[in-house]
Design a protein around this motif. Structure first.
Motif, PDB file in Angstrom:
ATOM      1  N   TRP A  18      -2.911   4.711  -2.320  1.00 40.43           N
ATOM      2  CA  TRP A  18      -2.702   4.868  -0.880  1.00 40.43           C
ATOM      3  C   TRP A  18      -1.259   4.561  -0.502  1.00 40.43           C
ATOM      4  O   TRP A  18      -0.961   4.305   0.649  1.00 40.43           O
ATOM      5  CB  TRP A  18      -3.646   3.966  -0.094  1.00 40.43           C
ATOM      6  N   ARG A  19      -0.330   4.562  -1.467  1.00 41.52           N
ATOM      7  CA  ARG A  19       1.069   4.272  -1.183  1.00 41.52           C
ATOM      8  C   ARG A  19       1.920   5.497  -1.454  1.00 41.52           C
ATOM      9  O   ARG A  19       1.722   6.207  -2.442  1.00 41.52           O
ATOM     10  CB  ARG A  19       1.557   3.110  -2.049  1.00 41.52           C
ATOM     11  N   ALA A  64      -3.605   6.464   8.582  1.00 40.46           N
ATOM     12  CA  ALA A  64      -3.689   5.024   8.833  1.00 40.46           C
ATOM     13  C   ALA A  64      -3.836   4.215   7.548  1.00 40.46           C
ATOM     14  O   ALA A  64      -3.383   3.083   7.474  1.00 40.46           O
ATOM     15  CB  ALA A  64      -4.856   4.732   9.772  1.00 40.46           C
ATOM     16  N   TRP A  65      -4.444   4.777   6.533  1.00 32.25           N
ATOM     17  CA  TRP A  65      -4.704   4.036   5.301  1.00 32.25           C
ATOM     18  C   TRP A  65      -3.539   4.119   4.310  1.00 32.25           C
ATOM     19  O   TRP A  65      -3.604   3.561   3.229  1.00 32.25           O
ATOM     20  CB  TRP A  65      -5.975   4.556   4.646  1.00 32.25           C
ATOM     21  N   THR A  66      -2.471   4.786   4.671  1.00 29.12           N
ATOM     22  CA  THR A  66      -1.349   4.990   3.760  1.00 29.12           C
ATOM     23  C   THR A  66      -0.214   4.020   4.089  1.00 29.12           C
ATOM     24  O   THR A  66       0.136   3.829   5.241  1.00 29.12           O
ATOM     25  CB  THR A  66      -0.832   6.441   3.870  1.00 29.12           C
ATOM     26  N   TYR A  67       0.364   3.434   3.045  1.00 28.77           N
ATOM     27  CA  TYR A  67       1.529   2.569   3.196  1.00 28.77           C
ATOM     28  C   TYR A  67       2.744   3.342   2.692  1.00 28.77           C
ATOM     29  O   TYR A  67       2.711   3.917   1.605  1.00 28.77           O
ATOM     30  CB  TYR A  67       1.356   1.277   2.392  1.00 28.77           C
ATOM     31  N   GLU A  98      -5.248   0.055  -5.296  1.00 25.80           N
ATOM     32  CA  GLU A  98      -4.726   0.326  -3.962  1.00 25.80           C
ATOM     33  C   GLU A  98      -3.475   1.207  -3.989  1.00 25.80           C
ATOM     34  O   GLU A  98      -3.056   1.727  -2.973  1.00 25.80           O
ATOM     35  CB  GLU A  98      -4.404  -0.987  -3.233  1.00 25.80           C
TER      36      GLU A  98
END
Length: 189
Positions: free
Chosen positions: A132-133, A177-180, A129
């Motif tokens: 996506w950061r 939207a999928w990025t933190y 994951e």
């Protein structure tokens, strides 16, 4: 063939007199209403993109905050498309220029998981994951420090939290939207 003829064809031939004036008048009224609804549905379907919005270009302009009602339609469509292209992007260079325009000097790092053949000894062992950061390093922000105080903070709260609501809100509203996004400030380093 309009809806009027379709409605008349749906009537059973024996039970109803299809050619009677009452049936024809009612089929004409209902058919016209259904034809108008179909036309409006087609216009709404075309308005999904500004190029084919037609008279519904007003809605695009209202949502985007543009006032070009006195201009010709091709100009209005171009203005809407330009505004859409200016309001968002998915690339790091876009966010760097956006922050620079707001007066921030930032650096964005995309995290990646450890991979054999590309990673080296000492690299972080991130999970899948992590791709996506983003780590957003803010060098000269106006960060506010919230310090842990007895009676105000709760168990489990961090001792000091730095935040700059302007840049953080801008990123949260426009990032994919999928990025933190994790924000780090020069005061923390």
């Amino acid at each position: 063939m309009g809806y009027k003829n379709t409605l008349l064809a749906l009537l059973p031939p024996v039970s109803y007199a299809r050619n009677a004036d009452g049936q024809r008048n009612q089929a004409t009224i209902d058919g016209n209403a259904l034809d108008a609804a179909a036309d409006h549905a087609a216009a709404a379907e075309n308005a999904v993109t500004p190029e084919y919005a037609g008279e519904l270009i007003d809605n695009w302009e209202r949502v985007l905050g543009i006032d070009n009602s006195d201009k010709p339609e091709p100009y209005r469509i171009s203005a809407v498309i330009a505004k859409i292209n200016a309001t968002g992007g998915l690339s790091i260079p876009y966010f760097l220029s956006l922050a620079k325009g707001a007066g921030y000097d930032i650096h964005i790092t995309e995290e990646d998981c450890f991979r054999a053949g590309t990673s080296c000894a000492g690299d972080n062992l991130n999970d899948e994951e992590s791709q996506w950061r983003w780590c957003v390093d803010i060098a000269d922000g106006n960060a506010t420090a919230y310090i842990f105080r007895a009676g105000e903070a709760r168990a489990g709260d961090r001792l000091t939290v730095y935040t700059d609501p302007i840049i953080e809100t801008m990123f949260e509203e426009l990032k994919p939207a999928w990025t933190y996004c994790r924000f780090e400030y020069a005061e923390e380093l």
